[in-house]
Design a protein around this motif. Structure first.
Motif, PDB file in Angstrom:
ATOM      1  N   ASP A   1       0.837  -1.204   0.000  1.00  0.00           N
ATOM      2  CA  ASP A   1       0.000   0.000   0.000  1.00  0.00           C
ATOM      3  C   ASP A   1       0.872   1.254   0.000  1.00  0.00           C
ATOM      4  N   ALA A   2       0.249   2.369  -0.378  1.00  0.00           N
ATOM      5  CA  ALA A   2       0.928   3.657  -0.378  1.00  0.00           C
ATOM      6  C   ALA A   2      -0.079   4.737  -0.025  1.00  0.00           C
ATOM      7  N   PHE A   3       0.393   5.824   0.555  1.00  0.00           N
ATOM      8  CA  PHE A   3      -0.460   6.987   0.725  1.00  0.00           C
ATOM      9  C   PHE A   3       0.347   8.271   0.786  1.00  0.00           C
ATOM     10  N   MET A   4      -0.396   9.366   0.606  1.00  0.00           N
ATOM     11  CA  MET A   4       0.190  10.700   0.600  1.00  0.00           C
ATOM     12  C   MET A   4      -0.403  11.469   1.766  1.00  0.00           C
ATOM     13  N   MET A   5       0.454  12.069   2.583  1.00  0.00           N
ATOM     14  CA  MET A   5      -0.007  12.897   3.705  1.00  0.00           C
ATOM     15  C   MET A   5       0.267  14.356   3.382  1.00  0.00           C
ATOM     16  N   SER A   6      -0.730  15.205   3.615  1.00  0.00           N
ATOM     17  CA  SER A   6      -0.508  16.639   3.413  1.00  0.00           C
ATOM     18  C   SER A   6       0.366  17.190   4.527  1.00  0.00           C
ATOM     19  N   GLU A   7       0.941  18.345   4.269  1.00  0.00           N
ATOM     20  CA  GLU A   7       1.759  18.986   5.298  1.00  0.00           C
ATOM     21  C   GLU A   7       0.885  19.290   6.511  1.00  0.00           C
ATOM     22  N   ASN A   8       1.522  19.331   7.670  1.00  0.00           N
ATOM     23  CA  ASN A   8       0.862  19.603   8.947  1.00  0.00           C
ATOM     24  C   ASN A   8      -0.155  18.535   9.351  1.00  0.00           C
ATOM     25  N   THR A   9       0.123  17.289   8.994  1.00  0.00           N
ATOM     26  CA  THR A   9      -0.735  16.175   9.391  1.00  0.00           C
ATOM     27  C   THR A   9      -0.363  15.729  10.798  1.00  0.00           C
ATOM     28  N   ARG A  10      -1.358  15.630  11.662  1.00  0.00           N
ATOM     29  CA  ARG A  10      -1.177  15.089  13.011  1.00  0.00           C
ATOM     30  C   ARG A  10      -1.984  13.800  13.108  1.00  0.00           C
ATOM     31  N   GLY A  11      -1.454  12.850  13.867  1.00  0.00           N
ATOM     32  CA  GLY A  11      -2.199  11.607  14.011  1.00  0.00           C
ATOM     33  C   GLY A  11      -1.478  10.600  14.866  1.00  0.00           C
ATOM     34  N   ILE A  12      -2.021   9.392  14.859  1.00  0.00           N
ATOM     35  CA  ILE A  12      -1.506   8.289  15.668  1.00  0.00           C
ATOM     36  C   ILE A  12      -1.093   7.131  14.762  1.00  0.00           C
ATOM     37  N   TRP A  13       0.173   6.726  14.869  1.00  0.00           N
ATOM     38  CA  TRP A  13       0.632   5.487  14.247  1.00  0.00           C
ATOM     39  C   TRP A  13       0.309   4.350  15.208  1.00  0.00           C
ATOM     40  N   ASP A  14      -0.189   3.255  14.685  1.00  0.00           N
ATOM     41  CA  ASP A  14      -0.429   2.037  15.465  1.00  0.00           C
ATOM     42  C   ASP A  14       0.097   0.878  14.628  1.00  0.00           C
ATOM     43  N   ILE A  15       1.297   0.427  14.954  1.00  0.00           N
ATOM     44  CA  ILE A  15       1.972  -0.606  14.175  1.00  0.00           C
ATOM     45  C   ILE A  15       1.746  -1.962  14.837  1.00  0.00           C
ATOM     46  N   GLN A  16       1.179  -2.901  14.086  1.00  0.00           N
ATOM     47  CA  GLN A  16       0.939  -4.247  14.605  1.00  0.00           C
ATOM     48  C   GLN A  16       2.067  -5.221  14.257  1.00  0.00           C
ATOM     49  N   GLU A  17       2.708  -5.014  13.105  1.00  0.00           N
ATOM     50  CA  GLU A  17       3.838  -5.839  12.669  1.00  0.00           C
ATOM     51  C   GLU A  17       4.888  -4.887  12.123  1.00  0.00           C
ATOM     52  N   THR A  18       6.152  -5.086  12.450  1.00  0.00           N
ATOM     53  CA  THR A  18       7.206  -4.160  12.042  1.00  0.00           C
ATOM     54  C   THR A  18       7.008  -3.715  10.596  1.00  0.00           C
ATOM     55  N   VAL A  19       6.998  -2.391  10.425  1.00  0.00           N
ATOM     56  CA  VAL A  19       6.713  -1.761   9.142  1.00  0.00           C
ATOM     57  C   VAL A  19       7.998  -1.189   8.568  1.00  0.00           C
ATOM     58  N   ARG A  20       8.154  -1.339   7.272  1.00  0.00           N
ATOM     59  CA  ARG A  20       9.227  -0.662   6.554  1.00  0.00           C
ATOM     60  C   ARG A  20       8.581   0.035   5.363  1.00  0.00           C
ATOM     61  N   LYS A  21       8.985   1.285   5.150  1.00  0.00           N
ATOM     62  CA  LYS A  21       8.436   2.044   4.028  1.00  0.00           C
ATOM     63  C   LYS A  21       9.538   2.838   3.360  1.00  0.00           C
ATOM     64  N   THR A  22       9.336   3.140   2.100  1.00  0.00           N
ATOM     65  CA  THR A  22      10.135   4.148   1.428  1.00  0.00           C
ATOM     66  C   THR A  22       9.295   5.414   1.426  1.00  0.00           C
ATOM     67  N   TYR A  23       9.950   6.557   1.393  1.00  0.00           N
ATOM     68  CA  TYR A  23       9.199   7.812   1.471  1.00  0.00           C
ATOM     69  C   TYR A  23       9.873   8.907   0.666  1.00  0.00           C
ATOM     70  N   VAL A  24       9.061   9.907   0.332  1.00  0.00           N
ATOM     71  CA  VAL A  24       9.529  11.132  -0.308  1.00  0.00           C
ATOM     72  C   VAL A  24       8.868  12.282   0.437  1.00  0.00           C
ATOM     73  N   ILE A  25       9.661  13.225   0.920  1.00  0.00           N
ATOM     74  CA  ILE A  25       9.160  14.411   1.626  1.00  0.00           C
ATOM     75  C   ILE A  25       9.469  15.628   0.764  1.00  0.00           C
ATOM     76  N   ILE A  26       8.431  16.429   0.523  1.00  0.00           N
ATOM     77  CA  ILE A  26       8.583  17.668  -0.238  1.00  0.00           C
ATOM     78  C   ILE A  26       8.753  18.808   0.765  1.00  0.00           C
ATOM     79  N   LYS A  27       9.936  19.394   0.812  1.00  0.00           N
ATOM     80  CA  LYS A  27      10.208  20.491   1.757  1.00  0.00           C
ATOM     81  C   LYS A  27       9.891  21.818   1.097  1.00  0.00           C
ATOM     82  N   ARG A  28       9.435  22.750   1.923  1.00  0.00           N
ATOM     83  CA  ARG A  28       9.103  24.084   1.396  1.00  0.00           C
ATOM     84  C   ARG A  28       9.997  25.117   2.011  1.00  0.00           C
TER      85      ARG A  28
END
Length: 114
Positions: free
Chosen positions: A87-114
């Protein structure tokens, strides 16, 4: 032109795991990563988290693709988003929330800095 190549992201060596800064109970998850800073206001890399829950603030816009594990991310005021490897998703800037990991997660990511 800049090309960033994350080779064998599923098995890449990451930083030494460190506990998250805002855990919500036990177990206290640990994160590790490999960041690649670029000259074009983009950061990319690999991120891994062990099981557990914690609060997170995402300052910049981020796209992530999960390559292992599963869990949920619940954005502040929103419904939980379940994810698993592939799976993949995009988070907008200033996103607040809760991560709840059930099985060790590995992801690749791209962050757009302003």
């Amino acid at each position: 032109m800049t090309i960033t190549h994350l080779q064998n992201a599923a098995a890449a060596t990451l930083s030494e795991p460190k506990p998250v800064s805002a855990p919500l109970g036990e177990p206290v998850p640990a994160i590790s990563y490999l960041d690649v800073e670029r000259a074009d206001q983009v950061e990319t890399g690999i991120w891994e988290a062990t099981p557990g829950r914690w609060a997170r603030y995402v300052a910049e816009q981020e796209f992530c693709h999960f390559i292992a594990g599963h869990g949920t991310f619940t954005p502040e005021g929103g419904a939980p988003i379940a994810f698993k490897a592939g799976d993949a998703f995009m988070m907008s800037e200033n996103t607040r929330g809760i991560w709840d990991i059930q099985e060790t997660v590995r992801k690749t990511y791209v962050i757009i800095k302003r």
